[in-house]
Write a protein that holds these residues in place. Sequence first.
Motif, PDB file in Angstrom:
ATOM      1  N   THR A 170       0.850  -1.185   0.000  1.00  0.00           N
ATOM      2  CA  THR A 170       0.000   0.000   0.000  1.00  0.00           C
ATOM      3  C   THR A 170       0.889   1.239   0.000  1.00  0.00           C
ATOM      4  OG1 THR A 170      -0.142  -0.026   2.412  1.00  0.00           O
ATOM      5  CG2 THR A 170      -1.909  -1.144   1.173  1.00  0.00           C
ATOM      6  N   VAL A 171       0.422   2.260  -0.707  1.00  0.00           N
ATOM      7  CA  VAL A 171       1.220   3.472  -0.886  1.00  0.00           C
ATOM      8  C   VAL A 171       0.345   4.697  -0.644  1.00  0.00           C
ATOM      9  CG1 VAL A 171       2.577   4.834  -2.539  1.00  0.00           C
ATOM     10  CG2 VAL A 171       2.667   2.336  -2.609  1.00  0.00           C
ATOM     11  N   GLY A 172       0.919   5.684   0.032  1.00  0.00           N
ATOM     12  CA  GLY A 172       0.304   6.991   0.161  1.00  0.00           C
ATOM     13  C   GLY A 172       1.093   7.978  -0.677  1.00  0.00           C
ATOM     14  N   VAL A 216      -2.271   2.404  -4.438  1.00  0.00           N
ATOM     15  CA  VAL A 216      -2.331   3.721  -3.818  1.00  0.00           C
ATOM     16  C   VAL A 216      -3.614   3.775  -2.979  1.00  0.00           C
ATOM     17  CG1 VAL A 216      -2.419   6.204  -4.173  1.00  0.00           C
ATOM     18  CG2 VAL A 216      -0.997   4.795  -5.665  1.00  0.00           C
ATOM     19  N   THR A 217      -3.456   3.846  -1.677  1.00  0.00           N
ATOM     20  CA  THR A 217      -4.602   3.866  -0.775  1.00  0.00           C
ATOM     21  C   THR A 217      -4.893   5.253  -0.226  1.00  0.00           C
ATOM     22  OG1 THR A 217      -3.181   3.227   1.069  1.00  0.00           O
ATOM     23  CG2 THR A 217      -4.351   1.450  -0.085  1.00  0.00           C
ATOM     24  N   ILE A 218      -3.896   6.141  -0.285  1.00  0.00           N
ATOM     25  CA  ILE A 218      -4.071   7.513   0.188  1.00  0.00           C
ATOM     26  C   ILE A 218      -3.470   8.455  -0.849  1.00  0.00           C
ATOM     27  CG2 ILE A 218      -3.587   9.201   2.012  1.00  0.00           C
ATOM     28  CD1 ILE A 218      -3.011   6.822   3.887  1.00  0.00           C
ATOM     29  N   ALA A 219      -4.227   9.477  -1.231  1.00  0.00           N
ATOM     30  CA  ALA A 219      -3.724  10.551  -2.097  1.00  0.00           C
ATOM     31  C   ALA A 219      -4.068  11.849  -1.376  1.00  0.00           C
ATOM     32  CB  ALA A 219      -4.364  10.495  -3.472  1.00  0.00           C
ATOM     33  N   ALA A 220      -3.084  12.414  -0.685  1.00  0.00           N
ATOM     34  CA  ALA A 220      -3.335  13.551   0.199  1.00  0.00           C
ATOM     35  C   ALA A 220      -2.685  14.825  -0.325  1.00  0.00           C
ATOM     36  CB  ALA A 220      -2.802  13.237   1.590  1.00  0.00           C
ATOM     37  N   SER A 221      -3.342  15.948  -0.019  1.00  0.00           N
ATOM     38  CA  SER A 221      -2.807  17.238  -0.427  1.00  0.00           C
ATOM     39  C   SER A 221      -2.055  17.936   0.701  1.00  0.00           C
ATOM     40  CB  SER A 221      -3.937  18.146  -0.919  1.00  0.00           C
ATOM     41  OG  SER A 221      -4.857  18.392   0.127  1.00  0.00           O
ATOM     42  N   SER A 222      -2.156  17.399   1.922  1.00  0.00           N
ATOM     43  CA  SER A 222      -1.446  17.997   3.058  1.00  0.00           C
ATOM     44  C   SER A 222      -0.994  16.903   4.017  1.00  0.00           C
ATOM     45  CB  SER A 222      -2.348  18.990   3.803  1.00  0.00           C
ATOM     46  OG  SER A 222      -3.357  18.297   4.518  1.00  0.00           O
ATOM     47  N   TRP A 223      -0.037  17.250   4.849  1.00  0.00           N
ATOM     48  CA  TRP A 223       0.491  16.323   5.832  1.00  0.00           C
ATOM     49  C   TRP A 223      -0.612  15.916   6.816  1.00  0.00           C
ATOM     50  CZ3 TRP A 223       3.689  12.739   6.531  1.00  0.00           C
ATOM     51  CH2 TRP A 223       4.218  12.391   7.762  1.00  0.00           C
ATOM     52  N   GLY A 224      -1.408  16.886   7.252  1.00  0.00           N
ATOM     53  CA  GLY A 224      -2.508  16.596   8.154  1.00  0.00           C
ATOM     54  C   GLY A 224      -3.523  15.648   7.538  1.00  0.00           C
ATOM     55  N   SER A 246       2.239   1.095   3.694  1.00  0.00           N
ATOM     56  CA  SER A 246       3.578   0.508   3.852  1.00  0.00           C
ATOM     57  C   SER A 246       4.663   1.415   3.271  1.00  0.00           C
ATOM     58  CB  SER A 246       3.643  -0.875   3.214  1.00  0.00           C
ATOM     59  OG  SER A 246       3.333  -0.826   1.850  1.00  0.00           O
ATOM     60  N   ALA A 247       4.262   2.352   2.403  1.00  0.00           N
ATOM     61  CA  ALA A 247       5.219   3.289   1.809  1.00  0.00           C
ATOM     62  C   ALA A 247       4.519   4.614   1.526  1.00  0.00           C
ATOM     63  CB  ALA A 247       5.794   2.727   0.521  1.00  0.00           C
ATOM     64  N   VAL A 248       5.311   5.683   1.519  1.00  0.00           N
ATOM     65  CA  VAL A 248       4.786   7.013   1.217  1.00  0.00           C
ATOM     66  C   VAL A 248       5.683   7.666   0.175  1.00  0.00           C
ATOM     67  CG1 VAL A 248       4.399   9.341   2.134  1.00  0.00           C
ATOM     68  CG2 VAL A 248       3.703   7.363   3.465  1.00  0.00           C
ATOM     69  N   VAL A 249       5.048   8.276  -0.819  1.00  0.00           N
ATOM     70  CA  VAL A 249       5.755   9.083  -1.804  1.00  0.00           C
ATOM     71  C   VAL A 249       5.497  10.536  -1.421  1.00  0.00           C
ATOM     72  CG1 VAL A 249       5.939   9.741  -4.236  1.00  0.00           C
ATOM     73  CG2 VAL A 249       5.466   7.349  -3.618  1.00  0.00           C
ATOM     74  N   LEU A 250       6.559  11.258  -1.086  1.00  0.00           N
ATOM     75  CA  LEU A 250       6.470  12.661  -0.701  1.00  0.00           C
ATOM     76  C   LEU A 250       6.951  13.527  -1.848  1.00  0.00           C
ATOM     77  CD1 LEU A 250       8.064  12.421   2.876  1.00  0.00           C
ATOM     78  CD2 LEU A 250       5.621  12.464   2.298  1.00  0.00           C
ATOM     79  N   CYS A 251       6.174  14.538  -2.190  1.00  0.00           N
ATOM     80  CA  CYS A 251       6.529  15.455  -3.274  1.00  0.00           C
ATOM     81  C   CYS A 251       6.649  16.858  -2.690  1.00  0.00           C
ATOM     82  CB  CYS A 251       5.459  15.421  -4.365  1.00  0.00           C
ATOM     83  SG  CYS A 251       5.090  13.769  -4.985  1.00  0.00           S
ATOM     84  N   PRO A 252       7.868  17.314  -2.404  1.00  0.00           N
ATOM     85  CA  PRO A 252       8.033  18.629  -1.791  1.00  0.00           C
ATOM     86  C   PRO A 252       7.676  19.753  -2.751  1.00  0.00           C
ATOM     87  CG  PRO A 252      10.174  17.690  -2.335  1.00  0.00           C
ATOM     88  CD  PRO A 252       9.145  16.645  -2.642  1.00  0.00           C
ATOM     89  N   ARG A 253       7.028  20.785  -2.217  1.00  0.00           N
ATOM     90  CA  ARG A 253       6.647  21.964  -2.986  1.00  0.00           C
ATOM     91  C   ARG A 253       7.028  23.205  -2.197  1.00  0.00           C
ATOM     92  NH1 ARG A 253       5.688  20.178  -7.994  1.00  0.00           N
ATOM     93  NH2 ARG A 253       4.498  18.263  -7.885  1.00  0.00           N
ATOM     94  N   ALA A 254       7.390  24.254  -2.916  1.00  0.00           N
ATOM     95  CA  ALA A 254       7.663  25.536  -2.264  1.00  0.00           C
ATOM     96  C   ALA A 254       6.401  25.962  -1.526  1.00  0.00           C
ATOM     97  CB  ALA A 254       8.051  26.580  -3.301  1.00  0.00           C
TER      98      ALA A 254
END
Length: 114
Positions: free
Chosen positions: A3-5, A30-38, A49-57
Amino acid sequence: MRTVGVLDSDDRARASAVSWLGSHAPDLQVTIAASSWGEMLTDERFPPSAVVLCPRAGDRVDIAYKARVCRILDIDVVVLSDAPQQEIRSGHRSVGATFVSTAEAAAGVLGAGS
């Protein structure tokens, strides 16, 4: 199946990453597609089990902090970014995250751990 967020504050980029992973990485769900950390933390399917983080300014929570929290919870972390800056890459590695520049590379890293 792992599972991936996916966490990305850019709606279009997040949707694109989720779509690409869904079409090209059959061993990942992909079980979670979030627009914010909260939003990620409060999703009922957290933790994946894994998270893909995409940093943005302009992101309010530091990417290294997000990666540390995930690693404490034994979640694999992939930072997906086009930023080629070496200091960003080494900072992610110091908290146990893998840095990649494409969704294809992210899928490869996440698939390698299964």
